[in-house]
Design an enzyme around this catalytic site. Sequence first.
Site, PDB file in Angstrom:
ATOM      1  N   ARG A  51      10.924  -9.287   9.039  1.00  0.00           N
ATOM      2  CA  ARG A  51       9.871  -8.336   8.690  1.00  0.00           C
ATOM      3  C   ARG A  51      10.469  -6.939   8.625  1.00  0.00           C
ATOM      4  O   ARG A  51      11.626  -6.719   8.967  1.00  0.00           O
ATOM      5  CB  ARG A  51       8.663  -8.412   9.639  1.00  0.00           C
ATOM      6  CG  ARG A  51       8.904  -8.672  11.085  1.00  0.00           C
ATOM      7  CD  ARG A  51       9.573  -7.589  11.869  1.00  0.00           C
ATOM      8  NE  ARG A  51       8.950  -6.303  11.696  1.00  0.00           N
ATOM      9  CZ  ARG A  51       9.561  -5.169  11.850  1.00  0.00           C
ATOM     10  NH1 ARG A  51      10.868  -5.128  12.195  1.00  0.00           N
ATOM     11  NH2 ARG A  51       8.948  -4.011  11.668  1.00  0.00           N
ATOM     12  N   GLY A  52       9.621  -5.989   8.173  1.00  0.00           N
ATOM     13  CA  GLY A  52      10.127  -4.652   7.860  1.00  0.00           C
ATOM     14  C   GLY A  52      10.431  -4.650   6.365  1.00  0.00           C
ATOM     15  O   GLY A  52      11.118  -5.556   5.870  1.00  0.00           O
ATOM     16  N   ALA A  53       9.901  -3.649   5.650  1.00  0.00           N
ATOM     17  CA  ALA A  53       9.948  -3.692   4.180  1.00  0.00           C
ATOM     18  C   ALA A  53      11.351  -3.942   3.603  1.00  0.00           C
ATOM     19  O   ALA A  53      11.533  -4.868   2.797  1.00  0.00           O
ATOM     20  CB  ALA A  53       9.322  -2.412   3.627  1.00  0.00           C
ATOM     21  N   ARG A  94       3.628 -11.696   1.264  1.00  0.00           N
ATOM     22  CA  ARG A  94       3.141 -10.455   1.893  1.00  0.00           C
ATOM     23  C   ARG A  94       2.884  -9.420   0.800  1.00  0.00           C
ATOM     24  O   ARG A  94       3.819  -9.021   0.092  1.00  0.00           O
ATOM     25  CB  ARG A  94       4.151  -9.915   2.919  1.00  0.00           C
ATOM     26  CG  ARG A  94       4.308 -10.829   4.131  1.00  0.00           C
ATOM     27  CD  ARG A  94       4.889 -10.102   5.327  1.00  0.00           C
ATOM     28  NE  ARG A  94       3.914  -9.265   5.984  1.00  0.00           N
ATOM     29  CZ  ARG A  94       4.227  -8.409   6.959  1.00  0.00           C
ATOM     30  NH1 ARG A  94       5.480  -8.282   7.350  1.00  0.00           N
ATOM     31  NH2 ARG A  94       3.286  -7.678   7.534  1.00  0.00           N
ATOM     32  N   GLN A 203       5.185  -4.793  17.497  1.00  0.00           N
ATOM     33  CA  GLN A 203       6.551  -4.512  17.006  1.00  0.00           C
ATOM     34  C   GLN A 203       7.177  -3.332  17.743  1.00  0.00           C
ATOM     35  O   GLN A 203       8.400  -3.256  17.875  1.00  0.00           O
ATOM     36  CB  GLN A 203       6.533  -4.203  15.498  1.00  0.00           C
ATOM     37  CG  GLN A 203       6.199  -5.386  14.612  1.00  0.00           C
ATOM     38  CD  GLN A 203       4.713  -5.446  14.293  1.00  0.00           C
ATOM     39  OE1 GLN A 203       3.874  -5.021  15.090  1.00  0.00           O
ATOM     40  NE2 GLN A 203       4.374  -5.979  13.135  1.00  0.00           N
ATOM     41  N   ASP A 244       5.833   0.989   4.027  1.00  0.00           N
ATOM     42  CA  ASP A 244       5.889  -0.262   3.265  1.00  0.00           C
ATOM     43  C   ASP A 244       5.701  -0.026   1.779  1.00  0.00           C
ATOM     44  O   ASP A 244       6.124  -0.827   0.956  1.00  0.00           O
ATOM     45  CB  ASP A 244       4.837  -1.250   3.770  1.00  0.00           C
ATOM     46  CG  ASP A 244       5.312  -1.853   5.083  1.00  0.00           C
ATOM     47  OD1 ASP A 244       5.172  -1.175   6.115  1.00  0.00           O
ATOM     48  OD2 ASP A 244       5.869  -2.960   5.050  1.00  0.00           O
ATOM     49  N   ASN A 254       1.795   2.115   5.898  1.00  0.00           N
ATOM     50  CA  ASN A 254       2.698   1.671   6.963  1.00  0.00           C
ATOM     51  C   ASN A 254       1.839   0.910   7.971  1.00  0.00           C
ATOM     52  O   ASN A 254       0.615   0.803   7.835  1.00  0.00           O
ATOM     53  CB  ASN A 254       3.407   2.868   7.606  1.00  0.00           C
ATOM     54  CG  ASN A 254       4.555   2.424   8.508  1.00  0.00           C
ATOM     55  OD1 ASN A 254       5.399   1.629   8.104  1.00  0.00           O
ATOM     56  ND2 ASN A 254       4.595   2.914   9.733  1.00  0.00           N
ATOM     57  N   LYS A 255       2.475   0.372   8.968  1.00  0.00           N
ATOM     58  CA  LYS A 255       1.803  -0.461   9.964  1.00  0.00           C
ATOM     59  C   LYS A 255       0.501   0.176  10.443  1.00  0.00           C
ATOM     60  O   LYS A 255       0.428   1.387  10.671  1.00  0.00           O
ATOM     61  CB  LYS A 255       2.772  -0.679  11.133  1.00  0.00           C
ATOM     62  CG  LYS A 255       2.284  -1.536  12.254  1.00  0.00           C
ATOM     63  CD  LYS A 255       1.718  -2.873  11.828  1.00  0.00           C
ATOM     64  CE  LYS A 255       2.613  -3.666  10.912  1.00  0.00           C
ATOM     65  NZ  LYS A 255       1.940  -4.822  10.275  1.00  0.00           N
TER      66      LYS A 255
HETATM   67  O1  MRU Z   1       4.304  -6.027   9.512  1.00  0.00           O
HETATM   68  P1  MRU Z   1       5.679  -5.477   9.621  1.00  0.00           P
HETATM   69  O2  MRU Z   1       6.270  -5.622  10.973  1.00  0.00           O
HETATM   70  O3  MRU Z   1       6.581  -5.995   8.520  1.00  0.00           O
HETATM   71  O4  MRU Z   1       5.475  -3.919   9.343  1.00  0.00           O
HETATM   72  C1  MRU Z   1       6.603  -3.114   9.321  1.00  0.00           C
HETATM   73  C2  MRU Z   1       6.310  -1.681   9.121  1.00  0.00           C
HETATM   74  O5  MRU Z   1       5.174  -1.270   8.983  1.00  0.00           O
HETATM   75  C3  MRU Z   1       7.508  -0.791   8.992  1.00  0.00           C
HETATM   76  O6  MRU Z   1       7.238   0.474   9.503  1.00  0.00           O
HETATM   77  C4  MRU Z   1       7.894  -0.680   7.519  1.00  0.00           C
HETATM   78  O7  MRU Z   1       8.023  -1.943   6.928  1.00  0.00           O
HETATM   79  C5  MRU Z   1       9.133   0.079   7.331  1.00  0.00           C
HETATM   80  S1  MRU Z   1      10.572  -0.775   7.884  1.00  0.00           S
HETATM   81  C6  MRU Z   1      11.908   0.225   7.580  1.00  0.00           C
END
Ligand code: MRU
Length: 358
Positions: A51-53, A94, A203, A244, A254-255
């Site tokens: 996970r993470g963009a 996603r 996270q 994201d 973002n999250k």
């Molecule tokens: O649901 P996730 O854990 O994939 O969400 C991640 C985030 O919101 C991060 O802040 C974002 O993807 C940036 S990662 C460099």
Amino acid sequence: MNALGLETVNISEDRTKLVILDQTLLPNEIKYLELDDRESIYEAIKKLRVRGAPAIGVAAAYGIYVLMRKFSGDDKSAFVEYFRREKDYLISSRPTAVNLSWALRRMERVLEDNLSVMNLPGLVERLGIEADAIRNEDIALSRSIGEHGFSLLHHGDGILTHCNAGTLATAKYGTALAPVYIALEHGWNDLHIFCDETRPLLQGARLSAFEMQTAGVDTTLICDNMASITMKRGKINIVFVGADRVAANGDFANKIGTSGVAILAKYYDIPFYCLAPSSTIDMSIRSGDEIPIEERAAEEVTEMWYSRRMAPEGVKVSNPAFDVTDHSLVTGIITEKGIAYPPFDKAFERMGLSSDIL
Ligand code: MRU
């Protein structure tokens, strides 16, 4: 052990499998998974094992490469059809992080550009080279984001971050946490990082606090609802978060919870920065209103992590995984190309960003 030494996403030595660190098990267990079938790759992205963009983008690029290696036959149009079906399937895992479709579209372009001049084994190899490039570039971009972010820091600063946009969210270094890694390289040992725990999937607690603590940074974990008092107490000098998807006007997804942090930062007059590679900037959408927001299962709120259910049976649950922070709350957006300041659309144009790739 330093989390920076863990490989988030890669290809196996024999190049037949996508290798990911299973982030759902962190910080208690470090386990790598080797994946080579469409369902398990889809499931790993959907369930946030990777996970993470930016990390999702790299996983998708290697994922489609290992799937295309398994194509049998010599019919080029069947090969392209198979590629497009797998691409659409992986994108559907996603919806919010644009890096997923960006990486797969980039792989598709390579396929289209070389279709008439290469045979199928050559095309497969070319896809592998492109996936390697996406991963290697992500490491270089993250470092460069880190250097730009580091230029804003002062000795002794308190940094608030939300979710995890660290090394675990990219091929290495991260975005929001990359400036801290660069600071450590410069011998700075006096930064303080505050990690929002980030309900409901934690996270911040499981990943950011783990990363920062193992890197040797003074790390404090807070529940999401403690950000305001922590700011009021003067502990936070700057906020660094990831993204994201960033729209052309600087609104960004973002999250879930990020926009609340931005509103608090504005109230307490604390600079608020979004850090993301230019591949996260989606110039094809004008504002955050056009960003699709992933809705996730109710169980993540009512049951997950608890030893028993913590909500009445049958209660309605809303579980949007992301929110959109309005550009008016954002001090700057830090990419590998530099720091963009408002008006963001003009700054992005000056950086040479366009909607071309998507
Ligand atoms: O649901 P996730 O854990 O994939 O969400 C991640 C985030 O919101 C991060 O802040 C974002 O993807 C940036 S990662 C460099």
